[in-house]
Every structure is written in structure tokens, then in C-alpha cells.
Design a protein around this motif. Structure first.
Motif, short mmCIF file in Angstrom:
data_model
loop_
_atom_site.label_atom_id
_atom_site.label_comp_id
_atom_site.label_asym_id
_atom_site.label_seq_id
_atom_site.Cartn_x
_atom_site.Cartn_y
_atom_site.Cartn_z
N CYS A 139 38.62 85.72 -95.84
CA CYS A 139 36.52 87.06 -95.90
C CYS A 139 36.68 86.60 -94.65
CB CYS A 139 36.10 86.70 -96.85
SG CYS A 139 36.53 87.04 -98.25
N LEU A 140 36.73 85.77 -94.30
CA LEU A 140 35.69 85.52 -92.65
C LEU A 140 36.52 86.04 -91.93
CD1 LEU A 140 34.83 81.61 -92.82
CD2 LEU A 140 33.23 83.36 -92.86
N TYR A 141 37.85 85.69 -92.09
CA TYR A 141 38.90 86.67 -90.62
C TYR A 141 38.39 88.67 -90.89
CZ TYR A 141 42.39 83.68 -89.08
OH TYR A 141 42.67 82.15 -88.11
N ILE A 142 38.73 88.86 -92.11
CA ILE A 142 38.56 90.20 -92.15
C ILE A 142 36.85 90.41 -92.14
CG2 ILE A 142 38.72 92.15 -93.96
CD1 ILE A 142 40.53 90.64 -95.85
N PHE A 143 36.77 90.49 -92.30
CA PHE A 143 34.15 90.45 -91.81
C PHE A 143 34.45 90.55 -90.63
CE2 PHE A 143 33.89 90.03 -96.66
CZ PHE A 143 33.81 91.23 -97.60
N GLY A 144 34.88 89.48 -90.26
CA GLY A 144 34.50 88.66 -88.87
C GLY A 144 35.19 89.94 -87.70
N LEU A 145 36.56 90.13 -87.95
CA LEU A 145 37.50 91.30 -86.84
C LEU A 145 37.04 92.15 -87.13
CD1 LEU A 145 41.44 90.12 -87.96
CD2 LEU A 145 39.40 88.95 -85.76
N THR A 146 36.04 93.16 -88.68
CA THR A 146 35.72 94.30 -88.30
C THR A 146 34.52 94.41 -87.59
OG1 THR A 146 36.47 93.93 -90.77
CG2 THR A 146 34.86 96.18 -89.65
N ALA A 147 33.79 93.87 -87.82
CA ALA A 147 32.14 93.51 -87.01
C ALA A 147 32.66 93.08 -85.83
CB ALA A 147 31.25 92.33 -87.69
N TYR A 148 33.14 92.75 -85.05
CA TYR A 148 33.96 91.62 -83.40
C TYR A 148 34.07 93.35 -83.53
CZ TYR A 148 34.89 88.98 -79.71
OH TYR A 148 35.59 88.80 -78.45
N GLY A 149 35.24 93.71 -83.71
CA GLY A 149 36.13 94.93 -83.61
C GLY A 149 34.88 96.21 -83.54
N THR A 150 34.15 96.00 -84.27
CA THR A 150 33.33 97.33 -84.10
C THR A 150 32.33 97.00 -82.97
OG1 THR A 150 33.19 97.34 -86.64
CG2 THR A 150 31.56 98.40 -84.95
#
Length: 245
Positions: A139-150
Motif C-alpha cells: 500500500c505504501l508503494y502504490i500510494f507513494g508512487l501514485t502521489a510522487y508520480g503525480t
């Protein structure tokens, strides 16, 4: 092809490193969690590989002149932006799952037992559920990569260059790692540090950073994502999407 080679070299390095550091004493679950929480891996390598995949998600349409054609079919610029963010989320989810599967396969090929309980060399105590730990990490990877990628997609609208955008992300990744090494008290303020589960949850390896918890990271992801979307809307209002940049 260069990207595929980079990914293969990375996972080959992880397998080699693990074998040199007593992989035979682990089971598959421990191996996956060790790989996903290894400091340089989760703060620098995996985010940098992910950014290669998504850094030009918006710029490719603008540079090729596709934005004007797409905009004629989209309801608004907001709907186009949200569609890009949805694609980014799917990429983050698939990337995380693919990494997990690759580590699973590499662990099995290395002869590790397929056991879903902690081994004697696990990073966490037996009182902690292995499934809970793995789910939280992913979950930390998925949400983190989404927020950081955005956030970096919006940076790409300012820099107007895919290489510079990736370079900015890679530099921030390295800063996160340096903060973990040298300035642990400010670690929690860096983007990819939010995926460093060992700094947030009690484990046998390191002392947790004070005030740095999974709740902090999820809140950080939410605020970074919200800021990035608002910044994107501001930038989109000023960009002529009907011509290439």
C-alpha cells in the motif's frame, strides 16, 4: 530494450546480494519483504525505475501534438488530467505487483521454502502478521508512487523535458536515501522515504524514526497528491494544449 536491461540488471543484483548475505536462512516471504524494504532499493532504485515508465505520460501527448485531438473528445482539461492520473495509479499498482511477483519467482528459483510464516531471521516479531506487513508495504508503494508520480508529472509541465523531469526525481530519491543515512530526524519529510516501512513500524533491524509512522506516510501521500492535482489544474489553465511544446 535499455529499460528492460536496467530492470533485469537490478533484480539480478538483488538476487546476488541476497545470496551473499545468507539468503538460505530465509523463506520466500522474508525474502520478498527484505527486498521491498531494503533502504537503497525502496528509496532510490525502484522509484527511479518507475519514473522511467511514467515521466513522459503527459509530455508525450503535448510533444506529439496529440493533446489537441484528445481535448476535442474530452469533456474538459480536468477530465484529461484525471485520466492521466488514473493511468498513473494503474501503473503504480502493476509495478508494485510485478516487483512482488519477480521477487517471489527469484526466491523460489533460489531454492527458498514457500512458507508464509516468519523465519528465525525475519525482520519482524512473530506477533506481527506477515500478511499485514506485506499488505502495508505494498500500500505504501502504490500510494507513494501514485502521489510522487503525480507531483513529478506536474513538474514535467514546468521543465518541459522528460530527461530533466526524471533527473529531478532521481535527485530527490537520492536525497531521501542520504537523509536516511545521515539525518534520520528529517527523513520523514522526503517523498520516497515514505516507502521505508522499517523506519515506521517496529522491527528487529533499526530503531524507528520518532513521529514517522504509516499514518504519517499515508497523510503525506494524500497531501502531496492533493497539492499536485491543484498545481496541475493551475498549470493546465495556462498551457495551450492545441499545439506541441
Amino acid at each position: 530494450m535499455a529499460l528492460v536491461s536496467c530492470v533485469c540488471d537490478h533484480f539480478s543484483f538483488v538476487i546476488f546480494f541476497s545470496r551473499r548475505n545468507g539468503i538460505q536462512s530465509l523463506n520466500v516471504l522474508d525474502y520478498i519483504i527484505n527486498a521491498l524494504t531494503q533502504q537503497f532499493n525502496c528509496m532510490v532504485m525502484l522509484p527511479s525505475i518507475f519514473l522511467i515508465l511514467v515521466a513522459d505520460l503527459i509530455l508525450s501527448d503535448l510533444n506529439n501534438g496529440y493533446a489537441g485531438l484528445i481535448l476535442t473528445r474530452a469533456r474538459s482539461r480536468l477530465s484529461w488530467l484525471l485520466a492521466k492520473i488514473c493511468v498513473l495509479f494503474v501503473c503504480a499498482f502493476l509495478f508494485t505487483m510485478i516487483c512482488t511477483v519477480i521477487y517471489l519467482i527469484s526466491g523460489l528459483l533460489s531454492g527458498l521454502p514457500l512458507d508464509f510464516t516468519w523465519s528465525s531471521h525475519s525482520l519482524f516479531t512473530e506477533e506481527t502478521s506477515p500478511s499485514f506487513v506485506l499488505i502495508m508495504i505494498e500500500c505504501l508503494y502504490i500510494f507513494g508512487l501514485t502521489a510522487y508520480g503525480t507531483f513529478l508529472l506536474m513538474v514535467s509541465l514546468i521543465l518541459r523535458n522528460t530527461v530533466f523531469t526524471w533527473g529531478t526525481g532521481a535527485f530527490m530519491n537520492i536525497l531521501s536515501y542520504v537523509a536516511w543515512l545521515k539525518m534520520r530526524e528529517i527523513e520523514k519529510w522526503f517523498p520516497t522515504s515514505q516507502m521505508m516501512f522499517l523506519s515506521q513500524y517496529p522491527n528487529k533491524l533499526i530503531v524507528n524514526t520518532p513521529g514517522f509512522t504509516t499514518h504519517w506516510s499515508l497523510t503525506y501521500h494524500f497531501l502531496l497528491f492533493t497539492f499536485s492535482v491543484l498545481l496541475g489544474l493551475l498549470l493546465f489553465r495556462r498551457i495551450n494544449l492545441t499545439r506541441s511544446i
